[in-house]
Scaffold this motif. Structure first.
Motif, PDB file in Angstrom:
ATOM      1  N   LEU A 136      28.153  40.383  42.523  1.00 14.89           N
ATOM      2  CA  LEU A 136      29.406  39.891  41.952  1.00 14.89           C
ATOM      3  C   LEU A 136      30.156  39.079  42.997  1.00 14.89           C
ATOM      4  CD1 LEU A 136      30.728  43.156  40.225  1.00 14.89           C
ATOM      5  CD2 LEU A 136      29.538  41.239  39.145  1.00 14.89           C
ATOM      6  N   SER A 137      30.843  38.055  42.531  1.00 11.97           N
ATOM      7  CA  SER A 137      31.683  37.253  43.430  1.00 11.97           C
ATOM      8  C   SER A 137      32.963  38.027  43.760  1.00 11.97           C
ATOM      9  CB  SER A 137      32.049  35.928  42.756  1.00 11.97           C
ATOM     10  OG  SER A 137      32.954  36.183  41.682  1.00 11.97           O
ATOM     11  N   ARG A 138      33.701  37.534  44.727  1.00  9.68           N
ATOM     12  CA  ARG A 138      34.997  38.135  45.083  1.00  9.68           C
ATOM     13  C   ARG A 138      35.919  38.151  43.856  1.00  9.68           C
ATOM     14  NH1 ARG A 138      37.796  40.544  49.498  1.00  9.68           N
ATOM     15  NH2 ARG A 138      39.962  40.417  48.899  1.00  9.68           N
ATOM     16  N   ARG A 139      35.951  37.057  43.125  1.00  9.55           N
ATOM     17  CA  ARG A 139      36.780  36.963  41.925  1.00  9.55           C
ATOM     18  C   ARG A 139      36.338  38.004  40.883  1.00  9.55           C
ATOM     19  NH1 ARG A 139      35.018  33.731  38.631  1.00  9.55           N
ATOM     20  NH2 ARG A 139      35.801  34.062  36.567  1.00  9.55           N
ATOM     21  N   GLU A 140      35.036  38.160  40.723  1.00 12.46           N
ATOM     22  CA  GLU A 140      34.529  39.146  39.770  1.00 12.46           C
ATOM     23  C   GLU A 140      34.853  40.573  40.215  1.00 12.46           C
ATOM     24  OE1 GLU A 140      30.709  36.784  37.863  1.00 12.46           O
ATOM     25  OE2 GLU A 140      30.538  37.626  39.893  1.00 12.46           O
ATOM     26  N   HIS A 141      34.794  40.822  41.531  1.00  9.54           N
ATOM     27  CA  HIS A 141      35.208  42.138  42.042  1.00  9.54           C
ATOM     28  C   HIS A 141      36.657  42.412  41.647  1.00  9.54           C
ATOM     29  CE1 HIS A 141      32.163  42.694  45.609  1.00  9.54           C
ATOM     30  NE2 HIS A 141      31.585  42.774  44.427  1.00  9.54           N
ATOM     31  N   ASP A 142      37.534  41.431  41.894  1.00  7.20           N
ATOM     32  CA  ASP A 142      38.955  41.592  41.569  1.00  7.20           C
ATOM     33  C   ASP A 142      39.152  41.821  40.077  1.00  7.20           C
ATOM     34  OD1 ASP A 142      39.569  41.236  44.244  1.00  7.20           O
ATOM     35  OD2 ASP A 142      40.097  39.115  44.016  1.00  7.20           O
ATOM     36  N   GLU A 143      38.443  41.051  39.271  1.00  4.82           N
ATOM     37  CA  GLU A 143      38.549  41.174  37.817  1.00  4.82           C
ATOM     38  C   GLU A 143      38.068  42.543  37.351  1.00  4.82           C
ATOM     39  OE1 GLU A 143      36.658  38.878  33.942  1.00  4.82           O
ATOM     40  OE2 GLU A 143      36.850  37.795  35.841  1.00  4.82           O
ATOM     41  N   LEU A 144      36.949  42.993  37.898  1.00  9.84           N
ATOM     42  CA  LEU A 144      36.410  44.298  37.518  1.00  9.84           C
ATOM     43  C   LEU A 144      37.371  45.414  37.922  1.00  9.84           C
ATOM     44  CD1 LEU A 144      34.125  45.934  36.271  1.00  9.84           C
ATOM     45  CD2 LEU A 144      32.931  45.818  38.483  1.00  9.84           C
ATOM     46  N   LEU A 145      37.938  45.325  39.119  1.00 13.45           N
ATOM     47  CA  LEU A 145      38.918  46.328  39.550  1.00 13.45           C
ATOM     48  C   LEU A 145      40.104  46.386  38.597  1.00 13.45           C
ATOM     49  CD1 LEU A 145      38.956  45.890  43.423  1.00 13.45           C
ATOM     50  CD2 LEU A 145      38.443  47.994  42.173  1.00 13.45           C
ATOM     51  N   LYS A 146      40.607  45.236  38.170  1.00 17.66           N
ATOM     52  CA  LYS A 146      41.739  45.198  37.237  1.00 17.66           C
ATOM     53  C   LYS A 146      41.360  45.813  35.891  1.00 17.66           C
ATOM     54  CE  LYS A 146      43.955  41.144  39.216  1.00 17.66           C
ATOM     55  NZ  LYS A 146      44.147  39.699  39.068  1.00 17.66           N
ATOM     56  N   LEU A 147      40.190  45.458  35.392  1.00 17.33           N
ATOM     57  CA  LEU A 147      39.760  45.986  34.098  1.00 17.33           C
ATOM     58  C   LEU A 147      39.543  47.504  34.154  1.00 17.33           C
ATOM     59  CD1 LEU A 147      37.259  43.181  33.009  1.00 17.33           C
ATOM     60  CD2 LEU A 147      39.476  43.720  31.955  1.00 17.33           C
ATOM     61  N   LEU A 148      38.917  47.969  35.220  1.00 11.02           N
ATOM     62  CA  LEU A 148      38.686  49.411  35.342  1.00 11.02           C
ATOM     63  C   LEU A 148      39.998  50.164  35.545  1.00 11.02           C
ATOM     64  CD1 LEU A 148      35.394  49.446  37.429  1.00 11.02           C
ATOM     65  CD2 LEU A 148      35.668  50.018  35.001  1.00 11.02           C
ATOM     66  N   ALA A 149      40.966  49.556  36.232  1.00 13.01           N
ATOM     67  CA  ALA A 149      42.290  50.177  36.377  1.00 13.01           C
ATOM     68  C   ALA A 149      42.946  50.327  35.015  1.00 13.01           C
ATOM     69  CB  ALA A 149      43.174  49.350  37.316  1.00 13.01           C
TER      70      ALA A 149
END
Length: 160
Positions: A136-149
Motif C-alpha cells: 500500500l502507498s502512504r496515502r492508502e495507509h492513511d486512508e485505511l487507518l481513517k476507514l478502520l477508525a
C-alpha cells in the motif's frame, strides 16, 4: 501442481452481505499477518507470540505489572500468564518482585537482558509488519487507518 490456499474469506459467497465479506477479509488479513509474525518469531528468536506480547506489555510498564494486570491486558487466564512468566524468568528475561500491598501477589518486571531481547524482537517485528503492508502507498495507509477508525468507532457505539 499448485496447492490452493484457503482462508476464512473463501467461505464467503458472492451473494453474502458485503459487510460479512469485509469482516472475513479483515479476519483473513489479520490471520495471514499473524501467521508470518509467529513463524518469524519462532525462526529468528526461538520464541512465541504470547511471550512477545507479554514482554511488549512489560515494555509499556517499566515499573512492572501484577500477574492479574498482565492477564487482563493480554486477555488470557492467569494460568497461561504464570506458565509464560515461569519460562521467561528461567531465561533471565523477567523477574518477580514482591508486591508490598499484597503479600499473595508478585510484580513482574523485565530484566536488563529482557529489555535488550525485547528491543531486538520489536525492531524485527516492526520491519516484518512494514514489509507485509508495503503493498500500500502512504496515502492508502492513511486512508485505511481513517476507514478502520470509523469502523472501530461505530462498533464501540453499537456495543456500548
Amino acid at each position: 501442481m499448485a496447492v490452493a490456499y484457503t482462508d476464512r474469506e473463501t467461505i464467503a459467497r458472492s451473494d453474502d452481505h458485503r459487510a460479512l465479506r469485509i469482516w472475513l477479509r479483515l479476519l483473513t488479513c489479520t490471520q495471514m499477518i499473524e501467521r508470518v509474525v509467529r513463524s518469524r518469531l519462532r525462526e529468528q528468536f526461538g520464541t512465541t507470540l504470547p511471550r512477545f506480547d507479554l514482554l511488549a506489555q512489560l515494555e509499556r510498564h517499566p515499573e512492572g505489572l501484577k500477574m492479574s494486570e498482565l492477564s487482563r491486558l493480554l486477555m488470557v487466564t492467569g494460568g497461561n500468564i504464570t506458565a509464560i512468566v515461569d519460562q521467561l524468568e528461567k531465561e533471565g528475561l523477567v523477574e518477580r518482585l514482591d508486591e508490598p500491598a499484597d503479600r499473595r501477589a508478585f510484580r513482574i518486571r523485565p530484566t536488563p537482558a529482557g529489555r535488550k531481547t525485547f528491543a531486538e524482537m520489536a525492531r524485527a517485528h516492526e520491519e516484518w509488519v512494514v514489509e507485509l503492508l508495503a503493498g500500500l502507498s502512504r496515502r492508502e495507509h492513511d486512508e485505511l487507518l481513517k476507514l478502520l477508525a470509523k469502523v472501530k468507532s461505530h462498533a464501540v457505539e453499537v456495543v456500548s
